[in-house]
Design an enzyme around this catalytic site. Structure first.
Site, mmCIF file in Angstrom:
data_model
loop_
_atom_site.group_PDB
_atom_site.id
_atom_site.type_symbol
_atom_site.label_atom_id
_atom_site.label_comp_id
_atom_site.label_asym_id
_atom_site.label_seq_id
_atom_site.Cartn_x
_atom_site.Cartn_y
_atom_site.Cartn_z
ATOM 1 N N GLY A 13 0.803 -1.221 0.000
ATOM 2 C CA GLY A 13 0.000 0.000 0.000
ATOM 3 C C GLY A 13 0.835 1.270 0.000
ATOM 4 N N ASN A 82 4.216 4.417 9.380
ATOM 5 C CA ASN A 82 3.124 4.289 8.410
ATOM 6 C C ASN A 82 2.157 3.160 8.771
ATOM 7 O OD1 ASN A 82 1.893 4.258 5.547
ATOM 8 N ND2 ASN A 82 2.774 2.213 5.775
ATOM 9 N N ALA A 83 2.619 2.169 9.539
ATOM 10 C CA ALA A 83 1.783 0.989 9.794
ATOM 11 C C ALA A 83 0.470 1.382 10.456
ATOM 12 C CB ALA A 83 2.540 0.007 10.695
ATOM 13 N N ILE A 85 -3.960 0.041 10.971
ATOM 14 C CA ILE A 85 -5.059 -0.889 10.696
ATOM 15 C C ILE A 85 -6.391 -0.174 10.923
ATOM 16 C CG2 ILE A 85 -3.747 -2.957 11.334
ATOM 17 C CD1 ILE A 85 -5.233 -2.881 14.069
ATOM 18 N N TYR A 147 -10.122 4.673 15.112
ATOM 19 C CA TYR A 147 -9.121 5.114 14.129
ATOM 20 C C TYR A 147 -8.931 6.634 14.189
ATOM 21 C CZ TYR A 147 -6.884 5.263 9.461
ATOM 22 O OH TYR A 147 -6.021 5.448 8.406
ATOM 23 N N PRO A 177 -2.930 11.735 4.866
ATOM 24 C CA PRO A 177 -3.531 11.383 3.576
ATOM 25 C C PRO A 177 -5.055 11.434 3.657
ATOM 26 C CG PRO A 177 -2.059 9.638 4.379
ATOM 27 C CD PRO A 177 -2.340 10.560 5.516
#
Ligand code: CAA
Length: 240
Positions: A13, A82-83, A85, A147, A177
């Site tokens: 990704g 960056n990781a 979920i 999140y 992003p």
């Protein structure tokens, strides 16, 4: 001498695009991944970038993993957290595990990784940390209290650590992003995603490479005056 960079979640990704962009900028890259062994192997075979498996939510695993990278490639100069979920669901239906796991990985991972590499950057007087936040941490999102809270936390974490790193030549920035055409966004139900895309002024999802370009910019040698900032790359979906 080539800078050494770790990109968490760096084999798939947005992370994959970041690993490639930093390599193309002349860095020696270590791409961390959590579990998708087959994809990580395919990525390493194709790109020549070494992949390292550990869970960024596990504090000791981060210390051990970063020590291994340093021993293989040299002291770590650049960290891209960056990781991440998702475990989407409205609060009514969200379990405590879904809350905890997203906070543990997305926000805890930033702390764990910074603990492993920040002291060395500070001692050597140079470092770049980029934390991948999200439009949904800035604006909130229906069905994402976990999140949005984790990503919003990343923005606060960034501004605090930027103050600690500033006088040691260590910059700490966030990149937020918007909706990017990755597996994570592909998991959003199509009828929901359609409504989201309709609200993006440029009229499309973003591409991972468009995010990676921003990360490379923040990690550049001459980026020493950019710290504590948030670079929002979202096609105009959220402006503030
Ligand atoms: N605002 C207001 N109401 C909304 C809404 C919104 N944005 N979205 C849904 N609703 C309403 C629906 O209209 C529906 O109302 P009715 O029951 O009156 O018809 C109700 O909420 C339930 O909606 P769903 O049927 O969608 O509920 P669900 O429980 O099946 O699913 C959900 C909920 C899992 C949160 C689903 O809506 C979803 O996946 N939403 C997308 C969340 C999202 O954007 N995730 C981003 C993932 S990618 C990412 O996070 C990367 C990044 O950084 C950008």
């Amino acid at each position: 001498m080539s800078r050494v960079a770790i990109v968490t979640g760096g084999t798939r990704g947005i992370g994959e695009a970041i690993s490639l962009a930093l390599r193309d900028a002349g860095m020696t890259v270590a791409a961390n991944y959590a579990g998708n062994e087959a994809k990580a192997k395919e990525f390493s075979d194709r790109t020549g970038i070494k992949a390292y498996r550990w869970d960024v939510g596990d504090h000791q695993a981060c210390l051990d993993g970063c020590a291994q990278v340093a021993s293989d490639l040299g002291p770590v100069d650049v960290l891209v957290n960056n990781a991440g979920i998702t475990r989407d669901g409205v609060l009514q239906k969200m379990s405590f595990d879904d809350w905890n796991e997203v906070i543990r990985v997305n926000l805890g991972g930033c702390f764990n990784m910074a603990k492993a590499v920040f002291p060395g950057m500070r001692e050597r007087g140079w470092g770049r940390i980029v934390n991948i936040g999200s439009i949904n941490g800035q604006a909130g999102q229906y069905g994402q209290v976990n999140y949005a809270a984790a990503k919003s936390g990343i923005h606060g974490f960034t501004k605090a650590l930027a103050q600690e790193g500033a006088k040691f030549g260590v910059t700490v920035n966030a990149l937020a992003p918007g909706y990017i055409d990755t597996d994570m966004v592909a998991a959003v139900p199509p009828q929901v995603l359609e409504k989201i895309v309709a609200k993006i002024p440029v009229g499309r999802l973003g591409h991972a490479e468009e995010i990676a370009r921003g990360v490379a910019f923040l990690c550049a040698e001459d980026g020493g005056f950019i710290t504590g900032s948030t670079l929002s790359l979202n096609g105009g979906q959220h402006m503030y």
